[in-house]
Write a protein that holds these residues in place. Structure first.
Motif, PDB file in Angstrom:
ATOM      1  N   ARG A 167       0.824  -1.220   0.000  1.00 39.71           N
ATOM      2  CA  ARG A 167       0.000   0.000   0.000  1.00 39.71           C
ATOM      3  C   ARG A 167       0.853   1.263   0.000  1.00 39.71           C
ATOM      4  N   SER A 168       2.023   1.196   0.616  1.00 41.09           N
ATOM      5  CA  SER A 168       2.872   2.386   0.671  1.00 41.09           C
ATOM      6  C   SER A 168       3.331   2.808  -0.712  1.00 41.09           C
ATOM      7  N   HIS A 169       3.529   1.843  -1.597  1.00 37.20           N
ATOM      8  CA  HIS A 169       3.931   2.168  -2.968  1.00 37.20           C
ATOM      9  C   HIS A 169       2.798   2.899  -3.696  1.00 37.20           C
ATOM     10  N   ILE A 170       1.560   2.470  -3.431  1.00 33.66           N
ATOM     11  CA  ILE A 170       0.411   3.136  -4.050  1.00 33.66           C
ATOM     12  C   ILE A 170       0.284   4.560  -3.517  1.00 33.66           C
ATOM     13  N   THR A 171       0.425   4.713  -2.209  1.00 33.74           N
ATOM     14  CA  THR A 171       0.284   6.038  -1.599  1.00 33.74           C
ATOM     15  C   THR A 171       1.310   7.017  -2.141  1.00 33.74           C
ATOM     16  N   ARG A 172       2.538   6.539  -2.326  1.00 38.13           N
ATOM     17  CA  ARG A 172       3.576   7.427  -2.860  1.00 38.13           C
ATOM     18  C   ARG A 172       3.299   7.803  -4.307  1.00 38.13           C
ATOM     19  N   ALA A 173       2.833   6.840  -5.086  1.00 37.58           N
ATOM     20  CA  ALA A 173       2.636   7.093  -6.515  1.00 37.58           C
ATOM     21  C   ALA A 173       1.333   7.838  -6.789  1.00 37.58           C
ATOM     22  N   VAL A 174       0.266   7.473  -6.076  1.00 39.35           N
ATOM     23  CA  VAL A 174      -1.058   8.063  -6.329  1.00 39.35           C
ATOM     24  C   VAL A 174      -1.717   8.330  -4.976  1.00 39.35           C
ATOM     25  N   PRO A 175      -1.371   9.419  -4.312  1.00 38.91           N
ATOM     26  CA  PRO A 175      -1.896   9.675  -2.960  1.00 38.91           C
ATOM     27  C   PRO A 175      -3.410   9.820  -2.899  1.00 38.91           C
ATOM     28  N   GLU A 176      -4.050  10.135  -4.001  1.00 39.72           N
ATOM     29  CA  GLU A 176      -5.504  10.307  -3.996  1.00 39.72           C
ATOM     30  C   GLU A 176      -6.265   8.983  -3.998  1.00 39.72           C
ATOM     31  N   PHE A 177      -5.575   7.896  -4.297  1.00 40.53           N
ATOM     32  CA  PHE A 177      -6.281   6.636  -4.503  1.00 40.53           C
ATOM     33  C   PHE A 177      -7.006   6.147  -3.257  1.00 40.53           C
ATOM     34  N   HIS A 178      -6.312   5.999  -2.144  1.00 38.65           N
ATOM     35  CA  HIS A 178      -6.933   5.408  -0.959  1.00 38.65           C
ATOM     36  C   HIS A 178      -8.097   6.232  -0.405  1.00 38.65           C
ATOM     37  N   PRO A 179      -8.011   7.578  -0.360  1.00 40.77           N
ATOM     38  CA  PRO A 179      -9.196   8.343   0.062  1.00 40.77           C
ATOM     39  C   PRO A 179     -10.401   8.122  -0.843  1.00 40.77           C
ATOM     40  N   LEU A 180     -10.171   8.040  -2.144  1.00 36.74           N
ATOM     41  CA  LEU A 180     -11.277   7.788  -3.064  1.00 36.74           C
ATOM     42  C   LEU A 180     -11.807   6.362  -2.909  1.00 36.74           C
ATOM     43  N   LEU A 181     -10.926   5.412  -2.659  1.00 36.35           N
ATOM     44  CA  LEU A 181     -11.347   4.032  -2.413  1.00 36.35           C
ATOM     45  C   LEU A 181     -12.263   3.972  -1.196  1.00 36.35           C
ATOM     46  N   GLU A 182     -11.880   4.672  -0.154  1.00 38.32           N
ATOM     47  CA  GLU A 182     -12.672   4.700   1.076  1.00 38.32           C
ATOM     48  C   GLU A 182     -14.066   5.277   0.800  1.00 38.32           C
ATOM     49  N   LYS A 183     -14.110   6.362   0.044  1.00 41.37           N
ATOM     50  CA  LYS A 183     -15.374   7.053  -0.178  1.00 41.37           C
ATOM     51  C   LYS A 183     -16.275   6.327  -1.170  1.00 41.37           C
ATOM     52  N   VAL A 184     -15.707   5.977  -2.314  1.00 46.22           N
ATOM     53  CA  VAL A 184     -16.535   5.452  -3.406  1.00 46.22           C
ATOM     54  C   VAL A 184     -16.852   3.972  -3.237  1.00 46.22           C
ATOM     55  N   ILE A 185     -15.882   3.171  -2.833  1.00 51.46           N
ATOM     56  CA  ILE A 185     -16.074   1.721  -2.770  1.00 51.46           C
ATOM     57  C   ILE A 185     -16.507   1.265  -1.384  1.00 51.46           C
ATOM     58  N   LYS A 186     -15.758   1.660  -0.365  1.00 55.41           N
ATOM     59  CA  LYS A 186     -16.071   1.163   0.978  1.00 55.41           C
ATOM     60  C   LYS A 186     -17.356   1.776   1.518  1.00 55.41           C
ATOM     61  N   ASN A 187     -17.494   3.106   1.423  1.00 58.21           N
ATOM     62  CA  ASN A 187     -18.658   3.776   1.990  1.00 58.21           C
ATOM     63  C   ASN A 187     -19.818   3.954   1.007  1.00 58.21           C
ATOM     64  N   ARG A 188     -19.552   3.644  -0.276  1.00 54.75           N
ATOM     65  CA  ARG A 188     -20.580   3.780  -1.314  1.00 54.75           C
ATOM     66  C   ARG A 188     -21.151   5.189  -1.344  1.00 54.75           C
ATOM     67  N   GLU A 189     -20.272   6.164  -1.274  1.00 58.92           N
ATOM     68  CA  GLU A 189     -20.663   7.560  -1.297  1.00 58.92           C
ATOM     69  C   GLU A 189     -20.120   8.227  -2.553  1.00 58.92           C
ATOM     70  N   GLY A 190     -20.575   9.452  -2.783  1.00 55.68           N
ATOM     71  CA  GLY A 190     -20.098  10.198  -3.941  1.00 55.68           C
ATOM     72  C   GLY A 190     -20.938   9.926  -5.168  1.00 55.68           C
ATOM     73  N   GLY A 191     -20.827  10.836  -6.123  1.00 54.00           N
ATOM     74  CA  GLY A 191     -21.597  10.717  -7.350  1.00 54.00           C
ATOM     75  C   GLY A 191     -20.739  10.319  -8.527  1.00 54.00           C
ATOM     76  N   PRO A 192     -21.239  10.569  -9.724  1.00 50.72           N
ATOM     77  CA  PRO A 192     -20.511  10.181 -10.945  1.00 50.72           C
ATOM     78  C   PRO A 192     -19.111  10.795 -11.040  1.00 50.72           C
ATOM     79  N   GLU A 193     -18.943  12.033 -10.570  1.00 49.40           N
ATOM     80  CA  GLU A 193     -17.630  12.664 -10.657  1.00 49.40           C
ATOM     81  C   GLU A 193     -16.609  11.932  -9.798  1.00 49.40           C
ATOM     82  N   GLU A 194     -17.024  11.565  -8.586  1.00 53.17           N
ATOM     83  CA  GLU A 194     -16.107  10.828  -7.707  1.00 53.17           C
ATOM     84  C   GLU A 194     -15.809   9.439  -8.268  1.00 53.17           C
ATOM     85  N   GLU A 195     -16.810   8.804  -8.846  1.00 58.03           N
ATOM     86  CA  GLU A 195     -16.585   7.478  -9.423  1.00 58.03           C
ATOM     87  C   GLU A 195     -15.610   7.557 -10.590  1.00 58.03           C
ATOM     88  N   THR A 196     -15.759   8.562 -11.430  1.00 52.47           N
ATOM     89  CA  THR A 196     -14.833   8.758 -12.548  1.00 52.47           C
ATOM     90  C   THR A 196     -13.423   9.034 -12.038  1.00 52.47           C
TER      91      THR A 196
END
Length: 262
Positions: free
Chosen positions: A145-174
């Protein structure tokens, strides 16, 4: 407008003539393009082809691609290609994105019985060849996971919001899909040793899948594998659904028993 020369193929459709040679080659070896990518250690091409069945790019499927490329290389050249006839076997320990990377690259799938699924929840896979005493187990390094965070820091917050919490709209999903793609391609650019841990193992392989006869359920009239009907009692001969009994299924939780009542 320039007319494109076409040639009829077996199913009656027409393709550009230049594509018919490619189709004929795939008839002889349907995994031809995939196998060449594996031999070239072309992780990007393998990831693209994996996404054809997985539906999108993500770090999990990328790790499955990398684990498969690494494991097959460690296992030896005779493991490539897989012919889907249960000679090369893959034992995968999780039913998540990782598993699609394994199925796509190795050619070992649930459908051809060359994939064994162990409900252990670990991003790991063992490759083995029938008749050989040793195989290779590849597991994902805990620090991936640390390699992902360094390369794409936005990924895990978006994963938490869009996939885990099922929140956000089309813009967040894109945005999530975009960052997932970036993370996947970042991972496959890393050396195997930064992502994976390998070890030689003595595999515990199942026997070849049996050829099972089919029977017809007298209640619903559907054709059922003979091993999947009730074998005793007053409901003997009925399929599980008509008998109203429990059955097992593989889903996001793993292998679960489902109660079905008529």
């Amino acid at each position: 407008m320039e007319e494109i020369e076409t040639e009829r193929v077996e199913n009656g459709s027409r393709l550009p003539a230049r594509d018919t040679t490619w189709i004929e080659q795939l008839k002889q070896n349907p995994r031809r393009d995939f196998i060449q990518a594996i031999r070239d250690n072309d992780a990007a091409r393998c990831l693209v082809k994996t996404a054809e069945i997985h539906g999108h790019f993500c770090p999990g499927s990328a790790l499955g691609v990398m684990a498969s490329l690494c494991g097959l290389r460690r296992l030896g050249g005779e493991s490539i290609p897989s012919d889907g006839l249960e000679n090369l076997m893959a034992i995968v320990e999780i039913n998540a994105c990782f598993a699609d990377g394994v199925q796509a690259v190795s050619g070992c799938t649930l459908g051809n019985n060359a994939l064994v699924y162990r409900d252990l929840g670990r991003m790991a896979v063992t490759f083995a060849i029938r008749g050989k005493e040793s195989g290779v187990r590849v597991r994902v390094h805990p620090e991936f996971r640390s390699h992902i965070t360094r390369a794409v820091p936005e990924f895990h917050p978006l994963l938490e919001k869009v996939i885990k919490n099922r929140e956000g709209g089309p813009e967040e999903e894109t945005a999530f899909k975009k960052k997932a793609r970036e993370a996947a391609f970042a991972l496959i650019g890393l050396p195997f040793e930064l992502l994976l841990i390998t070890e030689s193992v003595r595999p515990d392989l199942p026997e070849y899948a049996p050829i099972t006869e089919s029977v017809v359920c007298p209640a619903c009239g559907e054709t059922i594998m003979a091993t999947k009907v009730v074998s005793d009692g007053e409901k003997s001969g009925l399929c599980y659904m008509c008998a109203g009994g429990p059955y097992r299924q593989v889903e996001g939780r793993g292998i679960v028993t489902v109660s079905h009542g008529k």
